[in-house]
Design an enzyme around this catalytic site. Structure first.
Site, PDB file in Angstrom:
ATOM      1  N   ASP A 386       0.878  -1.163   0.000  1.00  0.00           N
ATOM      2  CA  ASP A 386       0.000   0.000   0.000  1.00  0.00           C
ATOM      3  C   ASP A 386       0.922   1.221   0.000  1.00  0.00           C
ATOM      4  O   ASP A 386       2.114   1.105   0.305  1.00  0.00           O
ATOM      5  CB  ASP A 386      -0.875  -0.030   1.256  1.00  0.00           C
ATOM      6  CG  ASP A 386      -1.642   1.258   1.458  1.00  0.00           C
ATOM      7  OD1 ASP A 386      -2.321   1.695   0.519  1.00  0.00           O
ATOM      8  OD2 ASP A 386      -1.535   1.837   2.550  1.00  0.00           O
ATOM      9  N   ASP A 589      -1.650  -0.786   5.942  1.00  0.00           N
ATOM     10  CA  ASP A 589      -1.800  -0.184   7.268  1.00  0.00           C
ATOM     11  C   ASP A 589      -3.219   0.218   7.628  1.00  0.00           C
ATOM     12  O   ASP A 589      -3.506   0.455   8.792  1.00  0.00           O
ATOM     13  CB  ASP A 589      -0.905   1.050   7.393  1.00  0.00           C
ATOM     14  CG  ASP A 589      -1.488   2.257   6.658  1.00  0.00           C
ATOM     15  OD1 ASP A 589      -1.998   2.061   5.537  1.00  0.00           O
ATOM     16  OD2 ASP A 589      -1.440   3.363   7.203  1.00  0.00           O
ATOM     17  N   ASP A 593      -7.165  -1.659   3.670  1.00  0.00           N
ATOM     18  CA  ASP A 593      -6.248  -2.699   3.194  1.00  0.00           C
ATOM     19  C   ASP A 593      -6.641  -4.090   3.696  1.00  0.00           C
ATOM     20  O   ASP A 593      -6.075  -5.091   3.239  1.00  0.00           O
ATOM     21  CB  ASP A 593      -4.818  -2.404   3.651  1.00  0.00           C
ATOM     22  CG  ASP A 593      -4.276  -1.103   3.085  1.00  0.00           C
ATOM     23  OD1 ASP A 593      -4.537  -0.833   1.908  1.00  0.00           O
ATOM     24  OD2 ASP A 593      -3.610  -0.357   3.821  1.00  0.00           O
TER      25      ASP A 593
END
Length: 707
Positions: A386, A589, A593
């Site tokens: 990410d 995080d 996600d």
């Protein structure tokens, strides 16, 4: 307590106590003195009634030690209880005492009359035979049956032979039990050192404090995406709480006023205020114990295969012993075959190797929930990141605020902070921090807020007008806020690679906040190292615009990137990679996600990430340093090699012992000695550090010298 000072040097005292100590009293005495900040080491000698203290070499420290020793009583020592359960881990002195007692017991029996000696050895053998019968009752041919059969064979050759066999078996059990418990305690102690914080109400203000500063009775605020830091009772609010880490139940449960909540769980939706009802340190210990239980359940396929093979080899030991008995008619050779098994070394060394890796991982900045995740990291060939809060700094900052349609800059920032303060995402914290830095007080101007994952926030003002804040896609397309093309082009021109956050009231654009989320300084070097460690593809997925994503990918050296993604898009992309045959490791995080983290072959949650993401992930970073991922990869591959080496060594060395026993080179007692020695040696080698410490030395926790 009246003591005699036997030796006194600057910074060191050796005292003679009025009587011998029990193990509990010795531990209590050591820990009591170690609580004094100037004491460096405290060592009790329970069976010699001695106590040694090392401290700062000053007169005041000397007087304080002597004064404390004069005041302490045996009643106080017996009433002492440890702050954490892991302080009760076995000490080396306990090991020495057990071995000494066992040796003394054995030597004394050698000089007894033969009839009495035989009776005593027979009585000593009963626990072994009881364990053997219990295994047979459950139709198991395991190590307990091997031991019982070996002792029985020993009696056919004389009571002394049986006694020697039991002595060696006891020595092996004591050493193996000590090694295993010390490894478990060392792993747990490494987890205790990880800092934890909580948000509390103090003096009508919300502040973040260390868990160690939290008091029973205080009120802790826990919001969407947060971990529950303590055990407590909900006093206000309601939330959906994921308790799978404790109960195994995959679906979140509603928790509201009066309900109990527990440390280690995660709030998936809502906000609650929790009154602390138990010692925060004890709550953390319970979470660690739960994690260690999960660790045992999450064994890798390789570890399970080795342990299953260890069990399956035991019947072959009996078959081999039977064949030797028929071929040689030698009771000694048959008994020697029964004294050697593969199970102990294979099971114990593998478990200790994993615990050692987990302990070292905790010290390096990551928590791995089980050996199967080490195995998955070692085999992964594709790494998916990410962007926000992962590759970029964990604390993005407001770069610029542009007001529109009658709002001032301060009004835009004040209202945005008022909405964003309810959520733990790094971008939300950046907005709130900017308002705080400019001393913009933002009393609650809105009703309840709704967080639309990966899109933004929806609420309504006191006058009933709808207010939204979020991405361009969410505000301009989903919420149908109208702006002309020229104005949008102007906004993009100001962005310059930053992430614009759109604020609209009653379907009218009121401001744009430009968030600068700089790349972490170590990111480029980390990507290079991960390529060197065998990752073929490193990919970045983000919900940000293409321009921002391209800039970050180029700076970091990412192989490929995909922008403007929703959570379901990230999830589908991970599925697509797996369909192509990739072994995917996902790093993220945020709440958004979580679907991708849960889908990947192995997943890593960042230290500043939401508790929901950490719950969904298999590995949680405890450090902001991306190099932790490099260390994780190296450690995982080293663990894989160590497990395979341990397997080959255990099979090879014990096969050699069996061959020498069949050839008559080794007696049953010698076979047992070498077998136990090799098991302990292999276990000790498995516990050895995997990676060199940054300063060239292995880190240690501050403990008493006798641990």
């Amino acid at each position: 307590m009246r003591c005699v000072i036997k030796h006194s040097l600057p910074g060191r005292l050796r005292l003679q106590l009025p009587r011998n100590l029990t193990d509990h009293e010795a531990l209590a005495l050591e820990e009591t003195f170690l609580e004094m900040t100037f004491v460096r080491k405290a060592t009790a000698y329970p069976h010699a009634a001695g106590f040694a203290v090392e401290f700062e070499p000053t007169k005041s420290s000397h007087n304080a030690v002597v004064g404390r020793m004069a005041k302490i009583t045996f009643a106080e020592l017996n009433a002492w209880r440890p702050n954490d359960a892991f302080a009760l881990a076995p000490r080396s002195r306990e090991l020495y005492a057990k071995l000494a007692n066992l040796t003394a017991w054995f030597v004394l029996r050698l000089f007894m009359p033969k009839p009495l000696k035989t009776v005593l050895w027979f009585w000593r053998a009963l626990p072994f035979w009881k364990a053997s019968l219990e295994s047979l009752r459950h139709r198991r041919l395991d190590v307990a049956v091997l031991d019982g059969a070996a002792i029985a064979m020993g009696f056919t050759q004389g009571a002394n032979n049986a006694g020697e066999t039991m002595f060696l078996l006891h020595v092996g059990e004591i050493l193996e039990d000590y090694t295993r418990k010390r490894s478990e305690s060392s792993f747990a102690q490494s987890l205790l050192g990880i800092p934890t914080t909580a948000r509390v109400n103090r003096n009508d203000a919300e502040v973040e404090v260390d868990l160690s500063d939290l008091q029973i009775g205080e009120h802790v605020i826990v919001r969407t995406g947060d971990a529950m830091p303590v055990d407590g009772t909900v006093v206000s609010g309601e939330a959906m709480v994921n308790q799978s880490s404790l109960t195994g139940e995959p679906l979140p449960v509603m928790r509201q006023t009066g309900d109990s909540v527990y440390a280690g769980t995660a709030v998936e939706e809502g906000e609650i205020c929790v009154r602390v009802t138990s010692d925060p340190a004890q709550s953390k210990i319970n979470s660690i114990l739960a994690m260690m239980q999960d660790t045992n359940a999450a064994k890798s396929a390789e570890q399970k295969r080795i342990e299953n093979m260890a069990d399956k080899l035991v019947p072959w030991n009996f078959a081999l012993a039977g064949a030797v008995a028929l071929a040689t008619r030698s009771l000694s050779k048959t008994a020697a075959c029964l004294m050697v098994d593969y199970s102990c070394a294979l099971k114990m060394s593998g478990a200790i190797a994993v615990m050692a890796a987990q302990r070292e991982g905790a010290r390096r900045g990551f928590l791995v929930k089980g050996s199967r995740y080490f195995d998955a990291i070692a085999k992964a060939d594709t790494l998916v990141f990410d962007k926000t809060g992962t590759l970029t700094a964990a604390t993005p900052a407001v770069y610029h605020v542009e007001p529109y349609n009658g709002f001032s800059r301060k009004e835009v920032l004040r209202l945005a902070a008022c909405l964003e303060e309810h959520f733990p995402h790094p971008v939300a914290r950046a907005v709130v921090n900017a308002a705080l830095e400019e001393h913009l007080e933002h009393r609650k101007l809105h009703s309840d807020v709704e967080y639309v994952v990966a899109h933004g926030i929806v609420s309504s003002l006191e006058n009933g007008k709808r207010v939204v804040i979020g991405s361009q896609h969410f505000v301009l397309e989903d919420e149908a806020v109208q702006i002309d093309a020229q104005q949008l082009e102007h906004i993009h021109g100001l962005a310059l690679g930053t992430s614009p956050l759109f604020l609209a009231v009653d379907h009218q654009l009121r401001g744009v906040i430009y968030i600068d989320d700089p790349l972490k300084k170590e990111a480029h070097s980390v990507i290079e190292n991960l390529h060197a460690e065998g990752f073929r593809r490193v990919i970045m997925l983000t919900g940000d615009a293409d321009r921002t994503a391209r800039r970050i990918a180029e700076e970091a050296g990412i192989d490929e990137y995909h922008a403007d993604l929703l959570p379901e898009d990230k999830h589908r992309f991970v599925r697509k990679l797996q369909a192509e045959g990739c072994k995917v490791c996902m790093v993220g995080d945020g709440v958004n996600d979580s679907p991708a983290l849960a889908t990947a072959d192995v997943s890593i949650a960042m230290s500043a990430g939401s508790a929901v993401a950490r719950e969904a992930a298999d590995i949680a970073l405890t450090s902001d340093d991306l190099y932790s991922i490099v260390y994780l990869r190296r450690l995982s591959r080293t663990l894989d090699r160590r497990m395979k080496y341990g397997y080959r060594f255990a099979i090879g060395f014990n096969s050699l012992l069996l061959a020498l026993s069949i050839a008559g080179v080794l007696t049953p007692q010698q076979s047992a000695l070498f077998h136990n020695a090799s098991t302990i040696a292999l276990s000790a080698a498995s516990a050895y550090p995997y990676l060199p410490a940054p300063n060239g030395t292995t880190g240690r926790f501050r403990t008493s010298a006798s641990r």
